[in-house]
Design a protein around this motif. Structure first.
Motif, PDB file in Angstrom:
ATOM      1  N   MET A  99       1.032  -0.884   0.061  1.00 52.89           N
ATOM      2  CA  MET A  99       0.010   0.053   0.131  1.00 52.89           C
ATOM      3  C   MET A  99       0.917   1.873   0.217  1.00 52.89           C
ATOM      4  N   ALA A 100       0.809   2.361  -0.972  1.00 52.38           N
ATOM      5  CA  ALA A 100       1.889   3.065  -0.901  1.00 52.38           C
ATOM      6  C   ALA A 100       1.195   4.232  -0.243  1.00 52.38           C
ATOM      7  N   LYS A 101       2.221   5.582   0.125  1.00 53.94           N
ATOM      8  CA  LYS A 101       1.797   6.369   0.844  1.00 53.94           C
ATOM      9  C   LYS A 101       2.613   7.206   0.424  1.00 53.94           C
ATOM     10  N   THR A 102       1.790   8.877   0.152  1.00 58.03           N
ATOM     11  CA  THR A 102       2.175  10.190  -0.176  1.00 58.03           C
ATOM     12  C   THR A 102       3.561   9.886   0.389  1.00 58.03           C
ATOM     13  N   GLU A 103       4.345  11.201  -0.276  1.00 56.42           N
ATOM     14  CA  GLU A 103       5.244  11.507   0.273  1.00 56.42           C
ATOM     15  C   GLU A 103       5.500  11.814   0.847  1.00 56.42           C
ATOM     16  N   LYS A 104       6.212  11.945   2.005  1.00 53.82           N
ATOM     17  CA  LYS A 104       6.671  12.738   3.948  1.00 53.82           C
ATOM     18  C   LYS A 104       6.988  14.330   3.372  1.00 53.82           C
ATOM     19  N   ASN A 105       7.138  14.972   4.804  1.00 52.03           N
ATOM     20  CA  ASN A 105       7.494  16.396   4.190  1.00 52.03           C
ATOM     21  C   ASN A 105       8.046  16.128   6.154  1.00 52.03           C
ATOM     22  N   THR A 106       7.310  17.286   5.999  1.00 49.64           N
ATOM     23  CA  THR A 106       8.340  17.576   8.057  1.00 49.64           C
ATOM     24  C   THR A 106       6.939  17.119   9.127  1.00 49.64           C
ATOM     25  N   ILE A 107       5.756  16.935   8.699  1.00 49.78           N
ATOM     26  CA  ILE A 107       5.269  17.445   9.551  1.00 49.78           C
ATOM     27  C   ILE A 107       4.851  15.761  10.165  1.00 49.78           C
ATOM     28  N   ALA A 108       5.191  15.451  12.206  1.00 50.76           N
ATOM     29  CA  ALA A 108       4.998  14.867  12.259  1.00 50.76           C
ATOM     30  C   ALA A 108       4.609  13.830  12.519  1.00 50.76           C
ATOM     31  N   GLN A 109       4.505  11.923  12.265  1.00 48.59           N
ATOM     32  CA  GLN A 109       3.554  11.449  12.442  1.00 48.59           C
ATOM     33  C   GLN A 109       2.015  11.751  12.729  1.00 48.59           C
ATOM     34  N   SER A 110       2.482  12.083  14.178  1.00 48.09           N
ATOM     35  CA  SER A 110       1.452  11.181  14.135  1.00 48.09           C
ATOM     36  C   SER A 110       0.131  12.939  14.527  1.00 48.09           C
ATOM     37  N   ASP A 111       0.375  13.796  13.698  1.00 44.24           N
ATOM     38  CA  ASP A 111      -0.443  15.005  13.010  1.00 44.24           C
ATOM     39  C   ASP A 111      -1.005  14.921  11.688  1.00 44.24           C
ATOM     40  N   ARG A 112       0.015  13.665  11.152  1.00 39.42           N
ATOM     41  CA  ARG A 112      -0.361  13.453   9.724  1.00 39.42           C
ATOM     42  C   ARG A 112      -2.071  13.067   9.718  1.00 39.42           C
ATOM     43  N   LEU A 113      -2.716  13.470   8.695  1.00 38.23           N
ATOM     44  CA  LEU A 113      -4.156  12.676   8.608  1.00 38.23           C
ATOM     45  C   LEU A 113      -4.077  11.702   7.651  1.00 38.23           C
ATOM     46  N   LEU A 114      -4.425  10.594   7.632  1.00 36.38           N
ATOM     47  CA  LEU A 114      -3.900   9.233   6.538  1.00 36.38           C
ATOM     48  C   LEU A 114      -5.495   8.577   6.015  1.00 36.38           C
ATOM     49  N   VAL A 115      -5.521   8.809   5.010  1.00 40.74           N
ATOM     50  CA  VAL A 115      -6.991   8.325   4.345  1.00 40.74           C
ATOM     51  C   VAL A 115      -6.168   6.998   3.772  1.00 40.74           C
ATOM     52  N   ILE A 116      -7.051   6.270   4.456  1.00 43.35           N
ATOM     53  CA  ILE A 116      -7.574   4.439   3.773  1.00 43.35           C
ATOM     54  C   ILE A 116      -8.224   4.453   3.078  1.00 43.35           C
ATOM     55  N   ALA A 117      -8.430   4.192   1.537  1.00 44.85           N
ATOM     56  CA  ALA A 117      -9.344   4.871   0.645  1.00 44.85           C
ATOM     57  C   ALA A 117      -9.001   3.399   0.033  1.00 44.85           C
ATOM     58  N   CYS A 118     -10.632   3.496  -1.338  1.00 41.15           N
ATOM     59  CA  CYS A 118     -10.498   2.405  -2.033  1.00 41.15           C
ATOM     60  C   CYS A 118      -9.710   1.963  -3.120  1.00 41.15           C
ATOM     61  N   GLY A 119      -8.119   2.023  -3.602  1.00 44.43           N
ATOM     62  CA  GLY A 119      -8.148   2.176  -5.158  1.00 44.43           C
ATOM     63  C   GLY A 119      -8.928   2.670  -6.315  1.00 44.43           C
ATOM     64  N   MET A 120     -10.092   2.573  -5.994  1.00 41.11           N
ATOM     65  CA  MET A 120     -11.095   2.873  -7.533  1.00 41.11           C
ATOM     66  C   MET A 120     -11.030   5.280  -6.793  1.00 41.11           C
ATOM     67  N   ILE A 121     -11.041   5.671  -6.502  1.00 46.26           N
ATOM     68  CA  ILE A 121     -10.914   6.472  -6.038  1.00 46.26           C
ATOM     69  C   ILE A 121      -9.619   7.569  -5.229  1.00 46.26           C
ATOM     70  N   ALA A 122      -8.251   6.448  -6.021  1.00 45.43           N
ATOM     71  CA  ALA A 122      -6.670   6.955  -5.453  1.00 45.43           C
ATOM     72  C   ALA A 122      -6.873   8.457  -6.023  1.00 45.43           C
ATOM     73  N   ARG A 123      -6.746   8.805  -7.342  1.00 44.83           N
ATOM     74  CA  ARG A 123      -6.580   9.655  -7.871  1.00 44.83           C
ATOM     75  C   ARG A 123      -7.189  10.843  -7.462  1.00 44.83           C
ATOM     76  N   GLU A 124      -8.600  10.519  -7.184  1.00 47.16           N
ATOM     77  CA  GLU A 124      -9.495  11.496  -6.525  1.00 47.16           C
ATOM     78  C   GLU A 124      -8.705  11.614  -5.584  1.00 47.16           C
ATOM     79  N   VAL A 125      -8.445  10.929  -5.050  1.00 50.03           N
ATOM     80  CA  VAL A 125      -7.768  11.654  -3.646  1.00 50.03           C
ATOM     81  C   VAL A 125      -6.516  12.669  -3.445  1.00 50.03           C
ATOM     82  N   LEU A 126      -5.543  12.483  -3.870  1.00 48.40           N
ATOM     83  CA  LEU A 126      -4.506  12.763  -4.560  1.00 48.40           C
ATOM     84  C   LEU A 126      -5.361  14.343  -5.412  1.00 48.40           C
ATOM     85  N   ALA A 127      -5.734  13.968  -6.325  1.00 45.17           N
ATOM     86  CA  ALA A 127      -6.513  15.747  -7.299  1.00 45.17           C
ATOM     87  C   ALA A 127      -6.556  16.166  -5.610  1.00 45.17           C
TER      88      ALA A 127
END
Length: 209
Positions: free
Chosen positions: A1-29
């Motif tokens: 399961m691939a994740k988007t590239e990380k930046n300097t925001i702490a992991q605990s402060d990130r929002l992880l979206v667990i989505a259906c692969g059918m809407i992956a492109r739309e979530v990233l857009a």
């Protein structure tokens, strides 16, 4: 399961979206459009669209894994999607919210709009940008229609229309949807939905993260 590239925001402060692969492109857009830098995405297989019984147990494992990795804020990019309430039981156990609605075809249109057309669409076959891009891989080959076109009537004989819910304005996808409707012997309708409630749902989730 691939994740988007990380930046300097702490992991605990990130929002992880667990989505259906059918809407992956739309979530990233939507992430790019709204500048949601603290959002990361991981997806369950798009093929679960055909196996809704696999969604809840897979989501349970995905959330447990995410918690172990340090994610406190999780949002689920699914409707009920045919799980018969089993997905909601898993999410309630973990204290995680999902997109409102029965499936992506509803939240793409917006739940208020969908409520007005749902009864009239009962005999309609929905397609999205993803399903246009993957029409051969998701329908023609798995159902054997490329080899046995006579099966089209068996699979689609009870449908009256093909409704393309268009997330983007892409003439190539329009052509795919129109050809699919002709192939399946269905009347064709295009609805420009954009991302519907998905954008608002993600925005609310990031605001609470």
């Amino acid at each position: 399961m691939a994740k988007t590239e990380k930046n300097t925001i702490a992991q605990s402060d990130r929002l992880l979206v667990i989505a259906c692969g059918m809407i992956a492109r739309e979530v990233l857009a939507i992430k790019d459009q709204l500048g949601l830098d603290h959002l990361e995405l991981t997806c369950l297989p798009a093929e679960f669209h055909f196996h809704p019984d696999r969604i809840a147990p897979a989501m349970d494992k995905a959330i447990e894994k995410a918690r172990l990795e340090g994610y406190r804020n999780i949002f689920v990019g699914y409707g009920d999607c045919g799980t018969g309430g089993l997905l909601d039981r898993v999410l309630e156990m973990h204290g995680v919210e999902r997109m409102a609605g029965p499936h992506c075809f509803a939240f793409y249109q917006g739940m208020e709009a969908y409520a007005k057309v749902a009864d009239g669409d009962m005999m309609s076959f929905y397609m999205t940008d993803f399903l246009c891009r993957q029409f051969d891989a998701f329908f023609m080959k798995p159902l054997g229609l490329d080899r046995h076109p006579e099966l089209i009537q068996d699979y689609f004989g009870n449908y009256e229309r093909l409704i393309y819910l268009a997330q983007t304005d892409d003439p190539e996808l329009d052509r795919v949807a129109e050809k699919a409707a002709a192939l399946l012997g269905l009347a064709y309708e295009r609805r420009a939905t954009g991302y519907g409630d998905l954008a608002a749902g993600m925005s609310r989730a990031t605001a609470h993260a």
